[in-house]
Design a protein around this motif. Structure first.
Motif, mmCIF file in Angstrom:
data_model
loop_
_atom_site.group_PDB
_atom_site.id
_atom_site.type_symbol
_atom_site.label_atom_id
_atom_site.label_comp_id
_atom_site.label_asym_id
_atom_site.label_seq_id
_atom_site.Cartn_x
_atom_site.Cartn_y
_atom_site.Cartn_z
ATOM 1 N N ASP A 1 8.969 9.228 -9.025
ATOM 2 C CA ASP A 1 9.335 10.640 -8.848
ATOM 3 C C ASP A 1 8.092 11.482 -8.539
ATOM 4 N N ARG A 2 7.010 11.190 -9.230
ATOM 5 C CA ARG A 2 5.792 11.985 -9.066
ATOM 6 C C ARG A 2 5.151 11.746 -7.695
ATOM 7 N N GLN A 3 5.126 10.468 -7.266
ATOM 8 C CA GLN A 3 4.364 10.120 -6.062
ATOM 9 C C GLN A 3 5.207 9.813 -4.835
ATOM 10 N N GLY A 4 6.475 9.432 -5.050
ATOM 11 C CA GLY A 4 7.337 9.078 -3.916
ATOM 12 C C GLY A 4 7.258 7.606 -3.543
ATOM 13 N N PHE A 5 6.491 6.830 -4.292
ATOM 14 C CA PHE A 5 6.368 5.379 -4.036
ATOM 15 C C PHE A 5 5.878 4.706 -5.307
ATOM 16 N N ILE A 6 6.052 3.399 -5.375
ATOM 17 C CA ILE A 6 5.350 2.603 -6.380
ATOM 18 C C ILE A 6 4.917 1.285 -5.732
ATOM 19 N N ASN B 1 -7.400 -1.721 3.477
ATOM 20 C CA ASN B 1 -7.437 -0.535 4.357
ATOM 21 C C ASN B 1 -7.930 -0.937 5.742
ATOM 22 N N GLU B 2 -8.953 -1.768 5.776
ATOM 23 C CA GLU B 2 -9.517 -2.220 7.053
ATOM 24 C C GLU B 2 -8.492 -3.020 7.869
ATOM 25 N N GLY B 3 -7.604 -3.703 7.154
ATOM 26 C CA GLY B 3 -6.592 -4.537 7.811
ATOM 27 C C GLY B 3 -5.319 -3.773 8.154
ATOM 28 N N GLY B 4 -5.350 -2.419 8.062
ATOM 29 C CA GLY B 4 -4.194 -1.618 8.489
ATOM 30 C C GLY B 4 -3.199 -1.349 7.382
ATOM 31 N N ALA B 5 -3.706 -1.006 6.205
ATOM 32 C CA ALA B 5 -2.827 -0.790 5.048
ATOM 33 C C ALA B 5 -1.722 0.225 5.327
ATOM 34 N N PHE B 6 -0.581 -0.004 4.718
ATOM 35 C CA PHE B 6 0.472 1.016 4.664
ATOM 36 C C PHE B 6 -0.145 2.200 3.914
ATOM 37 N N CYS B 7 0.103 3.412 4.401
ATOM 38 C CA CYS B 7 -0.549 4.560 3.754
ATOM 39 C C CYS B 7 0.438 5.701 3.550
ATOM 40 N N VAL B 8 0.144 6.524 2.571
ATOM 41 C CA VAL B 8 1.091 7.562 2.131
ATOM 42 C C VAL B 8 0.335 8.828 1.736
ATOM 43 N N VAL B 9 1.037 9.943 1.781
ATOM 44 C CA VAL B 9 0.511 11.165 1.161
ATOM 45 C C VAL B 9 1.302 11.332 -0.139
ATOM 46 N N PRO B 10 0.706 10.932 -1.258
ATOM 47 C CA PRO B 10 1.458 10.953 -2.525
ATOM 48 C C PRO B 10 2.029 12.342 -2.817
ATOM 49 N N GLY C 1 -4.525 4.897 1.518
ATOM 50 C CA GLY C 1 -4.141 3.524 1.850
ATOM 51 C C GLY C 1 -3.744 2.772 0.587
ATOM 52 N N LEU C 2 -2.689 1.985 0.677
ATOM 53 C CA LEU C 2 -2.258 1.198 -0.487
ATOM 54 C C LEU C 2 -2.647 -0.259 -0.229
ATOM 55 N N GLY D 1 2.682 6.040 6.928
ATOM 56 C CA GLY D 1 2.339 5.398 8.197
ATOM 57 C C GLY D 1 1.484 4.178 7.924
ATOM 58 N N GLY D 2 0.627 3.820 8.856
ATOM 59 C CA GLY D 2 -0.228 2.643 8.652
ATOM 60 C C GLY D 2 -1.599 2.882 9.257
ATOM 61 N N PHE D 3 -2.642 2.648 8.497
ATOM 62 C CA PHE D 3 -4.008 2.798 9.002
ATOM 63 C C PHE D 3 -4.240 1.827 10.168
ATOM 64 N N THR D 4 -5.255 2.127 10.944
ATOM 65 C CA THR D 4 -5.619 1.245 12.061
ATOM 66 C C THR D 4 -6.069 -0.121 11.529
ATOM 67 N N ASN D 5 -5.553 -1.142 12.157
ATOM 68 C CA ASN D 5 -5.957 -2.503 11.792
ATOM 69 C C ASN D 5 -7.276 -2.831 12.500
ATOM 70 N N HIS D 6 -8.368 -2.823 11.739
ATOM 71 C CA HIS D 6 -9.683 -3.099 12.327
ATOM 72 C C HIS D 6 -10.068 -4.565 12.171
ATOM 73 N N LYS D 7 -9.196 -5.346 11.530
ATOM 74 C CA LYS D 7 -9.560 -6.752 11.310
ATOM 75 C C LYS D 7 -9.134 -7.607 12.494
ATOM 76 N N ASN D 8 -9.758 -8.737 12.574
ATOM 77 C CA ASN D 8 -9.416 -9.654 13.639
ATOM 78 C C ASN D 8 -8.219 -10.520 13.230
ATOM 79 N N GLU D 9 -7.314 -9.941 12.459
ATOM 80 C CA GLU D 9 -6.123 -10.657 11.974
ATOM 81 C C GLU D 9 -4.920 -9.766 12.205
ATOM 82 N N THR D 10 -3.790 -10.394 12.458
ATOM 83 C CA THR D 10 -2.573 -9.633 12.688
ATOM 84 C C THR D 10 -1.907 -9.323 11.349
ATOM 85 N N ARG D 11 -1.481 -8.055 11.177
ATOM 86 C CA ARG D 11 -0.772 -7.690 9.938
ATOM 87 C C ARG D 11 0.717 -7.891 10.157
#
Ligand SMILES: O=C(O)CCC(=O)C(=O)O
Length: 278
Positions: free
Chosen positions: A10-15, A163-172, A195-196, A213-223
């Motif tokens: 309720d406080r953050q909108g996610f867990i 975060n570097e690998g494109g974490a799912f991200c939120v505005v709590p 970033g989570l 949304g999702g941060f930019t994936n800067h890693k050489n791996e596919t998310r």
């Protein structure tokens, strides 16, 4: 859902739910995800196109709809992944998941969205949502002292995502915001965006009313992540390719499900002997 989790949702909108999937479940999903990505990468530019959304390829064999691209900076969004492989079946009416959904959706529950999101190096998911856009489909509210959500989503992780690998991200807390987001900057620089970072087997539950949304994936791996949407029973598909139609389930997939699983896919809308409930 514990009282603490309810308070935090309720406080953050996610867990974030650490170690949500068992190792055996991760081991079951991972090869199926890899197989689906490979299949979709080979087929996404082919005919047939979805008639209402021509940027989507419909794959009759795999039972999925796919859009996007597989080059640097691109994403493949593969909707209706449940049809592709029986390895995904256990996620339908997954007890641990349903215990959480039961705690936040008040009406009878249905699945309204399923996608494998494949995010190649350089890709980001633009920010969207936020409480100000309180359309009926995404509404977050409290009714008679309990959380009462419209669309909510689970994300399941079968590999670590930083975060570097494109974490799912939120505005709590933004599911309760009164104003539209004023920022036009990149999602990586948006004020308040968090970033989570997660590990293999973790899951995230969030309300679609939350800005995310999702941060930019800067890693050489596919998310690659699995996203499943839930809401009240009357809400139709929220997959883009089949928006507001019944969710696309092949007869072969339907046949594999037990009655409780079928109940999550609006059986009353499905005509014909191949869609029997029992
Ligand atoms: O995971 C991401 O990159 C974004 C996901 C998203 O927007 C969603 O699941 O609604």
């Amino acid at each position: 859902m514990t009282e603490t989790e309810k308070y935090e949702f309720d406080r953050q909108g996610f867990i974030v739910l650490p170690d949500f999937l068992r190792q055996q479940e991760v081991d079951c999903l991972k090869p199926a995800i890899q197989k689906l990505e490979k299949h979709a990468r080979k087929n996404y530019q082919l005919e047939p196109r979805n008639t209402r959304k021509p940027n989507y390829h419909f794959n009759p064999e795999g039972g999925y709809h796919v859009t996007g691209g597989h080059q640097h900076g691109q994403t493949l969004i593969i909707e209706d992944f449940f049809n592709f492989d029986p390895a995904f079946d256990f996620l339908v009416n997954h007890q641990k998941t349903m215990d959480y959904i039961d705690g936040i959706v008040r009406e009878k529950i249905a699945i309204n969205n399923s996608e494998l999101r494949v995010r190649y190096t350089g890709n980001f998911s633009g920010g969207h949502g936020g409480g100000y856009a309180r359309g009926y489909k995404h509404r977050y509210s409290i009714k008679t002292g309990d959380i009462d959500c419209m669309m909510v989503r689970f994300i399941y992780f079968t590999h670590d995502v930083s975060n570097e690998g494109g974490a799912f991200c939120v505005v709590p807390g933004s599911h309760k915001s009164a104003f539209p987001c004023p920022y036009a900057c990149s999602i990586d620089e948006e004020p308040g965006m968090l970033g989570l970072e997660v590990k293999t087997g973790d899951a995230i539950l969030f309300t679609e009313a939350l800005r995310h949304g999702g941060f930019t994936n800067h890693k050489n791996e596919t998310r690659m992540t699995l996203h499943v949407g839930y809401g009240p029973y009357w809400m139709m598909s929220q997959n883009i390719a089949t928006m507001d139609e019944p969710l696309f389930i092949k007869p072969e997939t339907w046949k594999r499900y037990n009655t409780e699983q079928k109940e999550l896919f609006q059986p009353w809308l499905r005509q014909g002997p191949e869609y029997q409930l029992t």
